[in-house]
Design an enzyme around this catalytic site. Structure first.
Site, PDB file in Angstrom:
ATOM      1  N   GLU A  61       2.498   1.115   1.622  1.00 35.31           N
ATOM      2  CA  GLU A  61       1.095   1.727   1.549  1.00 35.31           C
ATOM      3  C   GLU A  61       0.514   0.844   0.546  1.00 35.31           C
ATOM      4  OE1 GLU A  61       1.175   5.294  -1.523  1.00 35.31           O
ATOM      5  OE2 GLU A  61       3.121   5.110  -0.249  1.00 35.31           O
TER       6      GLU A  61
ATOM      7  N   HIS B  11       1.471   4.690   6.837  1.00 37.59           N
ATOM      8  CA  HIS B  11       1.004   5.737   5.795  1.00 37.59           C
ATOM      9  C   HIS B  11      -0.165   6.556   5.965  1.00 37.59           C
ATOM     10  CE1 HIS B  11      -1.034   5.979   1.602  1.00 37.59           C
ATOM     11  NE2 HIS B  11       0.212   6.775   1.318  1.00 37.59           N
TER      12      HIS B  11
ATOM     13  N   ASP C  76      -0.919   1.016   5.891  1.00 35.91           N
ATOM     14  CA  ASP C  76      -2.140   2.100   6.067  1.00 35.91           C
ATOM     15  C   ASP C  76      -3.088   1.713   6.984  1.00 35.91           C
ATOM     16  OD1 ASP C  76      -4.308   3.924   5.249  1.00 35.91           O
ATOM     17  OD2 ASP C  76      -3.015   4.807   3.923  1.00 35.91           O
TER      18      ASP C  76
END
Length: 381
Positions: free
Chosen positions: A235, A284, A257
């Site tokens: 992340e 994420h 992410d």
């Protein structure tokens, strides 16, 4: 078709939305944000807008290359997140222009439904059993929990047992047919991780997330060798170059992410790179509806996808939640712990623009907590 404007909206609880308009009336939405640094990312988006207004929005890859490489200083969470939100919005425009979901533009679906998990607990885990039971009753087949609150570099046996006991309590509720993932948020030192991870092995977590901080990625090979627990991270990595070295360490799950790592375009490439190392993807996404919609589109087109994070009801969303900004909540109605394949054009969601504009009148100034140990020294949050 030409881009005519980029507008940004700070909306509660901690999100930043982006609206990209065109001269043909097609609008794309993105979610460029670093949690706790939303205003900074907002400024970066408007700096990058100089490269976009008057340009063809369908030249997505060209724009990605210019936005990420056109400046002498490159990379990092702020720039990568600004580009990520723009990239999402351009894919949304492309899907709407061609009349298909984004996953169709990425090669079409490789699965019929997409597994998602629910969060239980907060930053300092408590009342986990009741929350786990509620998610089982809601049909979820997997949950994620924080493994601990603040931890010292080498903590006490009692703190170690408390972590194991909490995971064991959740495992008892879930049984052997469901999964629990355990997030340490980088709160453990490598020494503490080597002590604790083997004790979690009998509980067979789906994965342990961020056992150490990303700046200690050189320790990952030793951690992988020290435990059979699948390790996950990503992340706080923002490009395929950031992932290149950690994918060789033996981690099991990569977690880019879509609102931080350069958007749909770059996360797709990260997933392909991960596939060459036998690493699965669990994107994420403790963020808002646009980031989740983009993640779901990617998941349907990604062969090595494992499971999708989603933040409905997460402890950060007090006061506002994902559905508050949608005209139709149907895309985020999960059945038996899975999302249905979206069929609407673009990202497959309809943003309630009036609700967004009303929320932006108030905005937010969310900041992450700053923790301290009992001696007053800094502790990882």
């Amino acid at each position: 078709m030409k881009i005519t404007s980029l507008e940004t909206f700070l909306v509660a609880p901690r999100w930043l939305f982006l609206r990209v308009a065109t001269d043909e009336g097609i609008t794309g939405w993105g979610e460029p944000v670093v949690e706790g640094r939303a205003e900074t990312v907002r400024a970066a988006v408007h700096e990058l807008a100089d490269h976009l207004v008057g340009e063809d929005p369908l030249r997505i890859e060209h724009h990605w290359q210019v936005l990420t490489k056109g400046g002498f200083y490159r990379g990092g969470p702020v720039l990568s997140s600004a580009v990520a939100g723009i990239d999402q919005a351009l894919w949304d425009i492309a899907g709407k222009a061609y009349g298909v979901p984004v996953h169709q533009l990425l090669g079409g679906p490789v699965r019929d439904r997409l597994r998602v998990y629910a969060w239980i607990g907060g930053d300092e885990p408590a009342e986990l059993v009741d929350q786990a039971r509620a998610q089982v009753e809601a049909g979820f087949t997997a949950v994620k929990m924080n493994g601990s609150g603040r931890l010292r570099p080498i903590d006490t046996p009692a703190r170690t047992r408390a972590v194991v006991d909490r995971v064991a309590a959740v495992r008892e509720v879930l049984g052997d047919e469901r999964d629990v993932a355990v997030d340490f948020h980088g709160r453990m030192s490598a020494a503490m991780a080597r002590r604790l991870l083997p004790q979690l092995e009998p509980l067979q977590p789906l994965f342990v997330e961020e056992p150490v901080l990303p700046e200690h990625s050189d320790d990952l090979r030793r951690l992988v060798d020290a435990t059979s627990v699948p390790l996950a991270l990503g992340e706080r990595l923002y490009s395929r170059w950031d992932f290149r070295s950690v994918l060789t360490t033996g981690i099991a799950v990569a977690q880019p992410d879509v609102s931080h790592a350069g958007g749909i375009s770059e996360v797709r490439r990260i997933a392909a790179l991960a596939e060459t190392y036998g690493v699965t993807i669990a994107p994420h996404c403790p963020l808002g509806p646009i980031a989740l919609a983009a993640s779901i589109q990617l998941g349907f087109a990604t062969p090595n996808f494992l499971i999708q994070e989603q933040s409905l009801g997460i402890h950060y969303n007090r006061g506002n939640d994902l559905l508050d900004y949608l005209l139709d909540p149907t895309p985020f109605r999960f059945t038996d712990g899975h999302a249905a394949r979206p069929t609407g054009p673009g990202l497959g969601i309809e943003i309630d623009e009036n609700a967004v504009r009303r929320a932006a009148e108030t905005g937010h100034r969310w900041r992450n907590p700053v923790w301290r140990h009992d001696d007053g020294s800094f502790a990882e949050w």
